[in-house]
Design a protein around this motif. Sequence first.
Motif, PDB file in Angstrom:
ATOM      1  N   CYS A 179      -6.316  -7.204  -0.290  1.00 19.44           N
ATOM      2  CA  CYS A 179      -7.039  -5.947  -0.461  1.00 19.44           C
ATOM      3  C   CYS A 179      -6.659  -4.997   0.668  1.00 19.44           C
ATOM      4  O   CYS A 179      -6.674  -5.388   1.837  1.00 19.44           O
ATOM      5  N   PHE A 180      -6.319  -3.767   0.299  1.00 21.77           N
ATOM      6  CA  PHE A 180      -6.010  -2.733   1.286  1.00 21.77           C
ATOM      7  C   PHE A 180      -7.123  -1.692   1.249  1.00 21.77           C
ATOM      8  O   PHE A 180      -7.556  -1.275   0.173  1.00 21.77           O
ATOM      9  N   LEU A 181      -7.589  -1.265   2.438  1.00 25.50           N
ATOM     10  CA  LEU A 181      -8.776  -0.416   2.545  1.00 25.50           C
ATOM     11  C   LEU A 181      -8.474   0.880   3.304  1.00 25.50           C
ATOM     12  O   LEU A 181      -9.043   1.150   4.361  1.00 25.50           O
ATOM     13  N   PRO A 182      -7.599   1.733   2.776  1.00 22.14           N
ATOM     14  CA  PRO A 182      -7.279   2.980   3.474  1.00 22.14           C
ATOM     15  C   PRO A 182      -8.355   4.043   3.240  1.00 22.14           C
ATOM     16  O   PRO A 182      -9.188   3.921   2.342  1.00 22.14           O
ATOM     17  N   SER A 183      -8.304   5.089   4.047  1.00 23.13           N
ATOM     18  CA  SER A 183      -9.134   6.268   3.793  1.00 23.13           C
ATOM     19  C   SER A 183      -8.274   7.325   3.111  1.00 23.13           C
ATOM     20  O   SER A 183      -7.037   7.251   3.112  1.00 23.13           O
ATOM     21  N   ARG A 184      -8.943   8.325   2.547  1.00 21.20           N
ATOM     22  CA  ARG A 184      -8.200   9.419   1.921  1.00 21.20           C
ATOM     23  C   ARG A 184      -7.327  10.129   2.956  1.00 21.20           C
ATOM     24  O   ARG A 184      -6.226  10.591   2.661  1.00 21.20           O
ATOM     25  N   ALA A 202      -3.736   7.071  -8.520  1.00 21.09           N
ATOM     26  CA  ALA A 202      -3.466   5.682  -8.901  1.00 21.09           C
ATOM     27  C   ALA A 202      -2.016   5.311  -8.617  1.00 21.09           C
ATOM     28  O   ALA A 202      -1.713   4.215  -8.135  1.00 21.09           O
ATOM     29  N   GLU A 203      -1.104   6.245  -8.898  1.00 18.46           N
ATOM     30  CA  GLU A 203       0.315   5.991  -8.642  1.00 18.46           C
ATOM     31  C   GLU A 203       0.570   5.792  -7.152  1.00 18.46           C
ATOM     32  O   GLU A 203       1.314   4.886  -6.746  1.00 18.46           O
ATOM     33  N   LEU A 204      -0.069   6.611  -6.327  1.00 15.63           N
ATOM     34  CA  LEU A 204       0.116   6.491  -4.884  1.00 15.63           C
ATOM     35  C   LEU A 204      -0.446   5.171  -4.358  1.00 15.63           C
ATOM     36  O   LEU A 204       0.163   4.514  -3.512  1.00 15.63           O
ATOM     37  N   LEU A 205      -1.616   4.771  -4.865  1.00 15.37           N
ATOM     38  CA  LEU A 205      -2.212   3.508  -4.421  1.00 15.37           C
ATOM     39  C   LEU A 205      -1.338   2.327  -4.820  1.00 15.37           C
ATOM     40  O   LEU A 205      -1.221   1.343  -4.078  1.00 15.37           O
ATOM     41  N   ASP A 206      -0.715   2.416  -5.979  1.00 14.88           N
ATOM     42  CA  ASP A 206       0.149   1.327  -6.441  1.00 14.88           C
ATOM     43  C   ASP A 206       1.378   1.138  -5.555  1.00 14.88           C
ATOM     44  O   ASP A 206       1.944   0.049  -5.501  1.00 14.88           O
ATOM     45  N   VAL A 213      -6.592  -2.034  -4.092  1.00 12.79           N
ATOM     46  CA  VAL A 213      -6.628  -0.972  -3.086  1.00 12.79           C
ATOM     47  C   VAL A 213      -7.934  -0.210  -3.266  1.00 12.79           C
ATOM     48  O   VAL A 213      -8.233   0.280  -4.354  1.00 12.79           O
ATOM     49  N   VAL A 214      -8.719  -0.139  -2.206  1.00 13.19           N
ATOM     50  CA  VAL A 214     -10.016   0.541  -2.227  1.00 13.19           C
ATOM     51  C   VAL A 214      -9.911   1.744  -1.294  1.00 13.19           C
ATOM     52  O   VAL A 214      -9.800   1.591  -0.082  1.00 13.19           O
ATOM     53  N   LEU A 215      -9.922   2.926  -1.886  1.00 13.68           N
ATOM     54  CA  LEU A 215      -9.688   4.170  -1.153  1.00 13.68           C
ATOM     55  C   LEU A 215     -11.015   4.812  -0.777  1.00 13.68           C
ATOM     56  O   LEU A 215     -11.805   5.200  -1.641  1.00 13.68           O
ATOM     57  N   LYS A 216     -11.257   4.938   0.528  1.00 14.31           N
ATOM     58  CA  LYS A 216     -12.501   5.526   1.030  1.00 14.31           C
ATOM     59  C   LYS A 216     -12.358   7.041   1.108  1.00 14.31           C
ATOM     60  O   LYS A 216     -11.466   7.538   1.781  1.00 14.31           O
ATOM     61  N   CYS A 217     -13.252   7.744   0.416  1.00 14.31           N
ATOM     62  CA  CYS A 217     -13.156   9.201   0.300  1.00 14.31           C
ATOM     63  C   CYS A 217     -14.334   9.907   0.956  1.00 14.31           C
ATOM     64  O   CYS A 217     -14.801  10.951   0.476  1.00 14.31           O
ATOM     65  N   GLY A 218     -14.865   9.342   2.027  1.00 18.26           N
ATOM     66  CA  GLY A 218     -15.954   9.970   2.750  1.00 18.26           C
ATOM     67  C   GLY A 218     -17.220  10.060   1.918  1.00 18.26           C
ATOM     68  O   GLY A 218     -17.568   9.142   1.169  1.00 18.26           O
ATOM     69  N   SER A 225      -8.345   0.682  -7.203  1.00 21.40           N
ATOM     70  CA  SER A 225      -7.327   0.233  -8.139  1.00 21.40           C
ATOM     71  C   SER A 225      -7.226  -1.280  -8.038  1.00 21.40           C
ATOM     72  O   SER A 225      -7.158  -1.830  -6.935  1.00 21.40           O
ATOM     73  N   ASP A 226      -7.239  -1.963  -9.195  1.00 22.49           N
ATOM     74  CA  ASP A 226      -7.287  -3.423  -9.204  1.00 22.49           C
ATOM     75  C   ASP A 226      -6.260  -3.961 -10.188  1.00 22.49           C
ATOM     76  O   ASP A 226      -6.229  -3.548 -11.352  1.00 22.49           O
TER      77      ASP A 226
END
Length: 326
Positions: A179-184, A202-206, A213-218, A225-226
């Motif tokens: 699991c990757f946990l980046p921020s926006r 979704a393309e960028l997370l892939d 990939v769980v993207l934190k958006c504040g 994306s799973d």
Amino acid sequence: MTTENLPLVVMGHLTIDEIRMSSGLVHESTIGGAAAYSALGGFLAGGDVVVISRVGSSYPLDRFRLVHPDGGTVDISETLILPGESTKNIAWYGEDGTRRWDILNPDTMHIQTPTPEDADRVERGQWVLVCPASLEQQEALVDRLRARGARIALDTEIHYLTDPDAMERLSALTSRVDCFLPSREHITHLTGYAGDDAGRIAELLDRFGSPRVVLKCGASGVLASDRERPGELLSVPGVERIDVIDPTGAGDSFDGGFLAGLSRGESVADAIAGGCVAASFVIQAIGLTVPAEFSSAETTRRRETVRGRVAVHQTFTKAREKVNNR
């Protein structure tokens, strides 16, 4: 003991911070660091957390004795005490919400980053959060944790991603974690894209190659994306209408709350909701503190509100098709 009964392990820095708000208010000698806030998030989500870190001899570890009838547990017995000073930072917050961190003793921070030998205390199947550190240090930790059979979640920070080859190296690293946990902010920094198109996101997370990939958006919440749900981008909102006292640690506390949920077998959506709720409590206090608003009843109310607003964006990318066909 089943893997669902194993505590979450958090591996990262513990620091002493000076928080300078845009209003001019200064919070001195605040217990901080990604590992501290992640542990607090896991505690507020009702999870059991073990912190593996390294600190100086004067670090006030006694302040990790968090106690609340509706909280979990935090075990700091695996944190190594070294002679000398602890890592110290100054955080500067701008009026637009941006922030800058000045590390006052970077050599100390490097020494006090968990090492591969520290990973030998992790059990097979146990969820481990690798908190932000240099790419070299994270690569070494991930290699050892993979050899241990751990389930690995990875977070990062922009000041570790300044080299021209950072995106390539990070993608190689994230493809080796669960699991990757980046921020926006991280994604915008690495890719240059700051838009809201679900398919493009979704393309960028892939591109990072991680199965999840769980993207934190504040304050907007989280996008996920799973690999197990190809063609979908899960959208989970943040908790609304709360009084923010100090936004420091929101992303780290989300990580801990989210992974505490996964550690006890929750679905991805439920675990994300738990992470959002944990973060919403953390920003209502300063530092390593259980806010007055925290209770099981308020936790349930916030979780139900968040879960009731979950949405799924239908999307599919060539990168995801390639991952699924491996």
